[in-house]
Design a protein around this motif. Structure first.
Motif, PDB file in Angstrom:
ATOM      1  N   GLU A  34      15.296 -25.203 -12.859  1.00  0.00           N
ATOM      2  CA  GLU A  34      16.669 -25.020 -12.924  1.00  0.00           C
ATOM      3  C   GLU A  34      16.915 -24.167 -14.219  1.00  0.00           C
ATOM      4  OE1 GLU A  34      16.419 -28.096 -10.189  1.00  0.00           O
ATOM      5  OE2 GLU A  34      15.591 -27.794 -11.963  1.00  0.00           O
ATOM      6  N   ARG A  35      16.068 -24.455 -15.387  1.00  0.00           N
ATOM      7  CA  ARG A  35      16.044 -23.467 -16.489  1.00  0.00           C
ATOM      8  C   ARG A  35      15.675 -22.158 -16.413  1.00  0.00           C
ATOM      9  NH1 ARG A  35      13.637 -28.007 -20.502  1.00  0.00           N
ATOM     10  NH2 ARG A  35      15.469 -29.174 -20.999  1.00  0.00           N
ATOM     11  N   ARG A  36      14.557 -22.035 -15.230  1.00  0.00           N
ATOM     12  CA  ARG A  36      14.104 -20.740 -15.063  1.00  0.00           C
ATOM     13  C   ARG A  36      15.034 -19.896 -14.359  1.00  0.00           C
ATOM     14  NH1 ARG A  36       9.260 -23.774 -14.205  1.00  0.00           N
ATOM     15  NH2 ARG A  36       9.605 -23.666 -11.977  1.00  0.00           N
ATOM     16  N   VAL A  37      15.654 -20.632 -13.261  1.00  0.00           N
ATOM     17  CA  VAL A  37      16.745 -19.875 -12.267  1.00  0.00           C
ATOM     18  C   VAL A  37      17.955 -19.505 -13.402  1.00  0.00           C
ATOM     19  CG1 VAL A  37      18.298 -20.183 -10.538  1.00  0.00           C
ATOM     20  CG2 VAL A  37      15.992 -21.204 -10.372  1.00  0.00           C
ATOM     21  N   THR A  38      18.304 -20.712 -14.309  1.00  0.00           N
ATOM     22  CA  THR A  38      19.346 -20.002 -15.178  1.00  0.00           C
ATOM     23  C   THR A  38      18.985 -18.641 -15.863  1.00  0.00           C
ATOM     24  OG1 THR A  38      20.048 -22.030 -15.527  1.00  0.00           O
ATOM     25  CG2 THR A  38      20.864 -20.770 -16.976  1.00  0.00           C
ATOM     26  N   GLU A  39      17.797 -18.480 -16.455  1.00  0.00           N
ATOM     27  CA  GLU A  39      17.563 -17.450 -17.340  1.00  0.00           C
ATOM     28  C   GLU A  39      17.286 -16.182 -16.333  1.00  0.00           C
ATOM     29  OE1 GLU A  39      13.924 -19.016 -19.188  1.00  0.00           O
ATOM     30  OE2 GLU A  39      15.257 -19.637 -20.719  1.00  0.00           O
ATOM     31  N   ILE A  40      16.904 -16.372 -15.155  1.00  0.00           N
ATOM     32  CA  ILE A  40      16.706 -15.211 -14.157  1.00  0.00           C
ATOM     33  C   ILE A  40      18.054 -14.715 -13.807  1.00  0.00           C
ATOM     34  CG2 ILE A  40      15.823 -14.590 -11.816  1.00  0.00           C
ATOM     35  CD1 ILE A  40      13.712 -16.633 -12.320  1.00  0.00           C
ATOM     36  N   ALA A  41      18.976 -15.570 -13.543  1.00  0.00           N
ATOM     37  CA  ALA A  41      20.280 -15.340 -13.280  1.00  0.00           C
ATOM     38  C   ALA A  41      21.136 -14.478 -14.279  1.00  0.00           C
ATOM     39  CB  ALA A  41      21.242 -16.741 -12.804  1.00  0.00           C
ATOM     40  N   SER A  42      20.767 -14.915 -15.460  1.00  0.00           N
ATOM     41  CA  SER A  42      21.437 -14.379 -16.635  1.00  0.00           C
ATOM     42  C   SER A  42      20.912 -13.050 -16.583  1.00  0.00           C
ATOM     43  CB  SER A  42      20.937 -14.996 -18.021  1.00  0.00           C
ATOM     44  OG  SER A  42      21.620 -16.327 -18.221  1.00  0.00           O
ATOM     45  N   ARG A  73      18.216 -32.369  -4.076  1.00  0.00           N
ATOM     46  CA  ARG A  73      16.990 -32.927  -3.606  1.00  0.00           C
ATOM     47  C   ARG A  73      16.493 -34.269  -4.214  1.00  0.00           C
ATOM     48  NH1 ARG A  73      13.990 -28.644  -1.944  1.00  0.00           N
ATOM     49  NH2 ARG A  73      14.796 -26.398  -2.216  1.00  0.00           N
ATOM     50  N   SER A  74      17.434 -34.837  -4.761  1.00  0.00           N
ATOM     51  CA  SER A  74      16.907 -36.449  -5.379  1.00  0.00           C
ATOM     52  C   SER A  74      17.640 -37.216  -4.203  1.00  0.00           C
ATOM     53  CB  SER A  74      17.877 -36.771  -6.464  1.00  0.00           C
ATOM     54  OG  SER A  74      19.485 -36.715  -6.250  1.00  0.00           O
ATOM     55  N   VAL A  75      17.995 -36.699  -3.011  1.00  0.00           N
ATOM     56  CA  VAL A  75      18.715 -37.445  -2.045  1.00  0.00           C
ATOM     57  C   VAL A  75      17.827 -37.240  -0.763  1.00  0.00           C
ATOM     58  CG1 VAL A  75      20.481 -38.053  -0.341  1.00  0.00           C
ATOM     59  CG2 VAL A  75      21.016 -37.661  -2.709  1.00  0.00           C
ATOM     60  N   SER A 148      10.120 -20.604  -7.931  1.00  0.00           N
ATOM     61  CA  SER A 148       9.735 -21.731  -6.899  1.00  0.00           C
ATOM     62  C   SER A 148       9.162 -23.075  -7.502  1.00  0.00           C
ATOM     63  CB  SER A 148       8.672 -21.346  -5.971  1.00  0.00           C
ATOM     64  OG  SER A 148       8.202 -22.305  -5.026  1.00  0.00           O
ATOM     65  N   ARG A 149       9.546 -24.222  -6.945  1.00  0.00           N
ATOM     66  CA  ARG A 149       9.110 -25.512  -7.382  1.00  0.00           C
ATOM     67  C   ARG A 149       7.654 -25.592  -6.893  1.00  0.00           C
ATOM     68  NH1 ARG A 149      13.035 -28.954  -9.131  1.00  0.00           N
ATOM     69  NH2 ARG A 149      15.349 -28.375  -8.631  1.00  0.00           N
ATOM     70  N   ALA A 150       7.231 -25.104  -5.733  1.00  0.00           N
ATOM     71  CA  ALA A 150       6.146 -25.427  -5.266  1.00  0.00           C
ATOM     72  C   ALA A 150       4.846 -24.232  -5.446  1.00  0.00           C
ATOM     73  CB  ALA A 150       6.350 -25.296  -3.749  1.00  0.00           C
TER      74      ALA A 150
END
Length: 213
Positions: A34-42, A73-75, A148-150
């Motif tokens: 999530e942090r990486r996606v935030t930075e990329i989105a910025s 994804r927690s669900v 990616s997470r994977a």
């Protein structure tokens, strides 16, 4: 325009983001993606500002959406967009007014899969700015596609040439799976349509980046 190598931002994030980060971490156990996606989105937001014309408030909403987009994804992994949107609607302790909550639920629900036409979704109200949220969604989907997470997360280099955004993903291991994950066109299609631009993503080895440096 010279290429821009993506690096972690030191920009302070808002208190709402921190509250959301704590909640998502509690649900998922980690917020690295999530942090990486935030930075990329910025980075994408700032570089393509001449194309989308969004505001700093819209940038803040993009940050929030990047942090929360995968909480479902927690669900369940397969239905996590739907689960995440539901969780946001029900998480009344989070510091958002009804308009922000609807916006985040919308961005979470449609960060994957088919995006409905303006006014055809089941979350937003008539008075909400559907077109603006679709532009924010387009940036979120593109940013999410570049991490990616994977598998290995790439180092990214961006260059905007006219209406073409060129993205180079530098990886230690250039694998068929990485190429499939990072170059899939459907994740960039909404951005291309709404911003009237072209997104070109290519894979390169990290060794070539070190040689240039």
């Amino acid at each position: 325009m010279s290429p821009i190598l993506f690096q972690s931002s030191r920009e302070p994030l808002c208190l709402q983001y921190r509250s959301l980060e704590r909640w998502v971490h509690g649900e998922l156990g980690s917020v690295d993606h999530e942090r990486r996606v935030t930075e990329i989105a910025s980075k994408i937001f700032d570089l393509t500002w001449p194309l989308h014309g969004l505001t700093r408030d819209d940038r803040r909403l993009l940050h929030l959406a990047a942090m929360v987009h995968d909480v479902g994804r927690s669900v369940d992994d397969d239905t996590h967009p739907e689960q995440g949107a539901r969780m946001l609607v029900q998480a009344e302790h989070l510091p958002f007014d009804p308009n922000e909550r609807r916006a985040l639920a919308y961005l979470t629900l449609y960060h994957r899969g088919k995006v409905p036409e303006p006014g055809a979704d089941e979350i937003l109200r008539r008075a909400d700015d559907h077109d603006l949220l679709r532009r924010i969604l387009a940036l979120l989907r593109a940013a999410d596609a570049l991490d990616s997470r994977a598998i290995e997360s790439p180092r990214l280099m961006f260059e905007l040439i006219g209406r073409r955004l060129q993205v180079t993903c530098f990886l230690e291991n250039d694998t068929p799976k990485a190429r499939k994950v990072y170059t899939r066109p459907k994740k960039y299609r909404l951005m291309e349509e709404l911003l009237d631009c072209r997104v070109d993503v290519r894979i390169a080895t990290a060794q070539s980046l070190r040689m240039v440096a």
